[in-house]
Design a protein around this motif. Structure first.
Motif, short mmCIF file in Angstrom:
data_model
loop_
_atom_site.label_atom_id
_atom_site.label_comp_id
_atom_site.label_asym_id
_atom_site.label_seq_id
_atom_site.Cartn_x
_atom_site.Cartn_y
_atom_site.Cartn_z
N SER A 88 0.83 -1.21 0.00
CA SER A 88 0.00 0.00 0.00
C SER A 88 0.87 1.26 0.00
CB SER A 88 -0.94 0.00 1.21
OG SER A 88 -0.21 0.06 2.42
N GLU A 89 2.02 1.21 0.71
CA GLU A 89 2.94 2.35 0.69
C GLU A 89 3.48 2.59 -0.71
OE1 GLU A 89 5.96 2.61 3.83
OE2 GLU A 89 5.09 0.78 4.64
N ILE A 90 3.93 1.51 -1.34
CA ILE A 90 4.50 1.63 -2.68
C ILE A 90 3.43 2.06 -3.67
CG2 ILE A 90 5.69 0.39 -4.53
CD1 ILE A 90 6.78 -1.51 -2.37
N GLY A 91 2.24 1.46 -3.55
CA GLY A 91 1.14 1.79 -4.44
C GLY A 91 0.70 3.24 -4.32
N GLU A 92 0.68 3.74 -3.10
CA GLU A 92 0.30 5.15 -2.88
C GLU A 92 1.29 6.08 -3.57
OE1 GLU A 92 -0.54 8.21 0.87
OE2 GLU A 92 -0.06 6.10 1.24
N PHE A 93 2.58 5.75 -3.49
CA PHE A 93 3.60 6.56 -4.13
C PHE A 93 3.43 6.54 -5.66
CE2 PHE A 93 7.77 6.60 -6.27
CZ PHE A 93 8.18 7.89 -5.96
N LEU A 94 3.26 5.35 -6.23
CA LEU A 94 3.11 5.23 -7.69
C LEU A 94 1.86 5.97 -8.19
CD1 LEU A 94 4.05 1.51 -8.53
CD2 LEU A 94 5.30 3.58 -9.17
N SER A 95 0.79 5.89 -7.45
CA SER A 95 -0.48 6.48 -7.88
C SER A 95 -0.41 7.99 -8.01
CB SER A 95 -1.61 6.09 -6.93
OG SER A 95 -1.81 4.68 -6.95
N LYS A 96 0.54 8.61 -7.34
CA LYS A 96 0.68 10.07 -7.39
C LYS A 96 1.49 10.54 -8.59
CE LYS A 96 0.35 10.63 -2.37
NZ LYS A 96 1.07 11.02 -1.12
N ILE A 97 2.08 9.62 -9.33
CA ILE A 97 2.90 9.98 -10.49
C ILE A 97 2.00 10.10 -11.71
CG2 ILE A 97 4.79 9.23 -11.98
CD1 ILE A 97 6.00 7.86 -9.54
N SER A 121 3.01 10.85 -15.17
CA SER A 121 3.52 10.34 -16.44
C SER A 121 3.73 8.83 -16.38
CB SER A 121 4.85 11.01 -16.79
OG SER A 121 5.43 10.39 -17.92
N MET A 122 3.23 8.12 -17.40
CA MET A 122 3.45 6.68 -17.49
C MET A 122 4.84 6.36 -18.03
SD MET A 122 0.85 5.17 -16.24
CE MET A 122 1.06 3.49 -16.77
N CYS A 128 -3.21 4.71 -16.49
CA CYS A 128 -2.59 5.49 -15.42
C CYS A 128 -1.96 4.53 -14.41
CB CYS A 128 -3.62 6.39 -14.73
SG CYS A 128 -4.95 5.47 -13.92
N TRP A 129 -1.15 5.11 -13.52
CA TRP A 129 -0.45 4.28 -12.54
C TRP A 129 -1.41 3.66 -11.53
CZ3 TRP A 129 3.88 2.20 -13.42
CH2 TRP A 129 4.85 2.84 -14.19
N THR A 130 -2.53 4.33 -11.26
CA THR A 130 -3.52 3.77 -10.34
C THR A 130 -4.05 2.43 -10.86
OG1 THR A 130 -4.18 5.97 -9.56
CG2 THR A 130 -5.73 4.16 -9.19
N ASP A 131 -4.31 2.37 -12.19
CA ASP A 131 -4.77 1.12 -12.79
C ASP A 131 -3.70 0.03 -12.66
OD1 ASP A 131 -7.09 2.39 -13.47
OD2 ASP A 131 -6.53 2.69 -15.59
N ALA A 132 -2.44 0.41 -12.87
CA ALA A 132 -1.35 -0.57 -12.76
C ALA A 132 -1.22 -1.09 -11.33
CB ALA A 132 -0.04 0.07 -13.21
N VAL A 133 -1.35 -0.17 -10.36
CA VAL A 133 -1.27 -0.56 -8.94
C VAL A 133 -2.41 -1.51 -8.58
CG1 VAL A 133 -1.52 0.31 -6.58
CG2 VAL A 133 0.00 1.49 -8.19
N ASP A 134 -3.62 -1.20 -9.04
CA ASP A 134 -4.77 -2.06 -8.75
C ASP A 134 -4.60 -3.45 -9.38
OD1 ASP A 134 -5.92 0.00 -7.36
OD2 ASP A 134 -7.25 0.63 -8.99
N TYR A 135 -4.02 -3.49 -10.58
CA TYR A 135 -3.80 -4.76 -11.27
C TYR A 135 -2.84 -5.65 -10.48
CZ TYR A 135 -1.73 -8.04 -14.57
OH TYR A 135 -1.23 -9.17 -15.16
N LEU A 136 -1.69 -5.09 -10.07
CA LEU A 136 -0.73 -5.88 -9.31
C LEU A 136 -1.32 -6.32 -7.97
CD1 LEU A 136 2.67 -4.01 -9.88
CD2 LEU A 136 1.78 -6.04 -11.04
N HIS A 137 -2.14 -5.46 -7.38
CA HIS A 137 -2.80 -5.81 -6.11
C HIS A 137 -3.70 -7.02 -6.32
CE1 HIS A 137 -5.69 -5.57 -2.79
NE2 HIS A 137 -4.76 -4.90 -2.13
N LEU A 138 -4.43 -7.05 -7.43
CA LEU A 138 -5.34 -8.16 -7.73
C LEU A 138 -4.56 -9.45 -7.96
CD1 LEU A 138 -8.30 -8.92 -8.20
CD2 LEU A 138 -7.99 -8.38 -10.61
N ILE A 139 -3.44 -9.39 -8.67
CA ILE A 139 -2.62 -10.59 -8.91
C ILE A 139 -2.09 -11.13 -7.59
CG2 ILE A 139 -0.49 -11.45 -9.96
CD1 ILE A 139 -2.70 -11.00 -11.98
N ALA A 140 -1.58 -10.23 -6.73
CA ALA A 140 -1.05 -10.65 -5.43
C ALA A 140 -2.16 -11.28 -4.58
CB ALA A 140 -0.43 -9.47 -4.70
N LYS A 141 -3.34 -10.69 -4.64
CA LYS A 141 -4.48 -11.22 -3.88
C LYS A 141 -4.82 -12.64 -4.34
CE LYS A 141 -9.20 -9.94 -2.56
NZ LYS A 141 -10.30 -8.95 -2.78
#
Length: 551
Positions: free
Chosen positions: A359-368, A370-371, A417-430
């Motif tokens: 969640s820490e890493i994802g929060e950081f990525l979501s604020k960026i 540019s892809m 966007c990075w939020t979509d990428a973060v959510d995708y990795l979260h789903l795979i890990a889940k």
């Protein structure tokens, strides 16, 4: 649960004691029996025994000889001699050992039970042994440098487990810094240290240099030191005098380091380089500052050794013109370091810890925005490759549990966007953790089925927890807890129920005599079987057989 071994060459005595203690469920005893000293040794060689209840006078190996073997193998084992011999030489030989008591066979059952209860109490008290705790604390004190290194390493990695830093933590680690004040970070490294140096010689040089540096700095500062990642010496520094500003402390450090460098060169023939933070760091940002200073030491101008760098001074603003890229911020390195921790969490099935860090890493990525942000791409692909590697090594590609295509792990262009990428990795890990949980449940079910099958097929035998542990390759006490956790029933209760059900089946469906049924379900004594059966069903075996005939 405590393991009680009963030893006597008279089978009737052993069976009587087994029945006596088998009915005392409140003592939580796992009972084993042996009819000779050699049989007792066999148990002692297979598992740790807590209490031995044994006769003294036995053929081939007597109780005193058995005692010597017990104390060699399991010094903490309590031994109770139950014998008909009351001669002084036997009594003296028995009680001269610690943890040994002596009873005559003429004692009442209640006295025998009290003696075993006393032995259990002594074992439980040993867990609270103040002398043992005192020795352990002394050992902790000797290990304090290692504990300090572990604590500071965790802090440099930016792990939440030590944040926020408290004064209690620092005091417990014997770190003489103030948790309410920020720190100045200093990084040092030995230049061009020969790779041919033996480890002992390398460590001698590193810690001698550390002592030299601290000897020059010690007059005006307090510090805590760690040698980290095989190359870097790290100091967290505060002023020893609260009246002195951090600017003056920083200046003192910088000017003194040159003297320390010369001393290291003169006495050790070792060149050292340093990087000093430009300002104070709060405790929760030391990880970011560390990675920034480490990168700074890798960008040098002029001589490659003996340099002293300070953040944001003109000489340290380094840029690779040929590549046109700036050095990464310390924060990026801190996040990349956290990804290694994620890998460990994934391997160990630590789901909560994994998603806390993610969640820490994802929060950081979501604020960026540019892809095409290079640091963000590195973080994403570091994460995705950890997941992909785990999936490949565990052969999970063909599993039908992943809610999204695994191809996106290497296709950043699939996301807007990075939020979509973060959510995708979260789903795979889940999905991976769901697979882990499913596999763990399957393994546990297989173990329970194996145990239940073995019990069903060996009801005529003496079924021990040790044997079940050997069957499953589990520690017996762990297996007992696991069985209770999965089935809601103790193993001993399950064995008794299986024997009762088998007895009912044989009494109602065969012409076997009652003593034959007794032997078939593991009871040598028909009288004890009848007592056990009536206690469980409310009827004697004959009454039960008669009731099935009437039906």
């Amino acid at each position: 649960m405590y393991k009680l071994l009963i030893v006597d060459d008279e089978q009737m005595i052993v069976d009587w004691l087994c029945r006596l203690f088998g009915g005392l469920t409140q003592l939580e005893l796992d009972i084993y029996k042996a009819y000779t000293g050699e049989q007792a040794l066999s148990w002692l060689n297979r598992t740790k025994i807590d209490i031995v209840l044994t006769d003294i006078h036995m053929p081939e190996m007597n109780g005193i000889q058995l005692l010597d073997h017990i104390k060699i193998r399991w010094p903490g084992c309590k031994v109770i001699f139950l014998t008909g011999y009351d001669q002084f030489d036997y009594v003296y030989a028995a009680i001269k050992h610690d943890g040994v008591s002596y009873l005559l066979k003429t004692e009442d059952d209640s006295e025998i039970i009290k003696t075993v209860e006393k032995a259990i109490g002594e074992i439980e008290n040993s867990y609270r042994n103040t002398e043992l705790i005192s020795r352990a604390r002394q050992q902790v004190s000797k290990a304090m440098p290692l504990l300090q290194k572990e604590y500071l390493t965790t802090l440099l990695r930016g792990e939440k487990s030590v944040l926020p830093v408290t004064q209690q933590q620092l005091d417990e680690m014997e770190i003489s810094l103030n948790a309410d004040l920020p720190v100045i970070m200093l990084l040092g490294t030995m230049d061009n240290l020969s790779k041919k140096l033996a480890l002992a010689e390398k460590n001698r040089l590193i810690y001698t240099a550390k002592n030299i540096v601290e000897a020059y700095l010690s007059e005006n500062i307090r510090s805590s030191y760690i040698f980290y990642e095989e190359s870097y010496s790290v100091w967290l520094i505060q002023s020893a005098d609260p009246r002195i500003t951090w600017e003056r402390t920083s200046l003192f450090i910088k000017e003194t380091l040159e003297t320390a460098q010369k001393a290291c060169m003169e006495s050790l023939q070792v060149s050292m380089s340093f990087a000093l933070a430009k300002d104070l760091s709060s405790w929760d940002t030391v990880s970011e500052r560390y990675y920034g200073l480490r990168q700074l030491l890798n960008y040098r101008i002029g001589s490659k050794s003996g340099i002293i760098l300070r953040e944001n001074e003109p000489v340290t603003v380094v840029q690779d013109q040929s590549q046109g890229t700036n050095r990464y911020e310390g924060k990026i390195y801190a996040y990349l370091n956290k990804i290694s921790k994620l890998e460990s969490c994934l391997e160990r099935g630590q789901k909560r810890d994994f998603f806390d860090i993610y969640s820490e890493i994802g929060e950081f990525l979501s604020k960026i925005h540019s892809m095409h942000d290079i640091p963000a791409l590195e973080i994403y692909f570091s994460l995705s490759l950890k997941l992909l590697s785990y999936i490949n090594r565990r052969g999970l590609v063909a599993e039908q549990v992943f809610h999204s295509s695994l191809s996106k792990l290497t296709r950043i262009d699939e996301f807007d966007c990075w939020t979509d990428a973060v959510d995708y990795l979260h789903l795979i890990a889940k999905d991976i953790f769901k697979l882990q949980e499913r596999d763990q449940e399957k393994r546990e079910e297989d173990i329970i089925m194996l145990v239940q099958q073995y019990i069903f097929e060996h009801l005529s035998e003496d079924i021990s927890l040790v044997k079940l542990g050997e069957l499953t390759y589990f520690n017996p006490s762990y297996l007992s807890r696991l069985f209770k956790q999965i089935t809601g029933t103790n193993i001993s209760d399950h064995i008794q129920l299986a024997r009762i059900n088998k007895a009912k089946e044989l009494l109602g469906g065969t012409g076997m005599k009652i003593h034959e049924v007794s032997l078939a379900i593991g009871f040598d004594s028909p009288a004890y079987f009848a007592k056990f059966f009536k206690k469980s069903t409310g009827m004697t075996p004959q009454e039960y057989r008669d009731s099935t005939i009437m039906k």
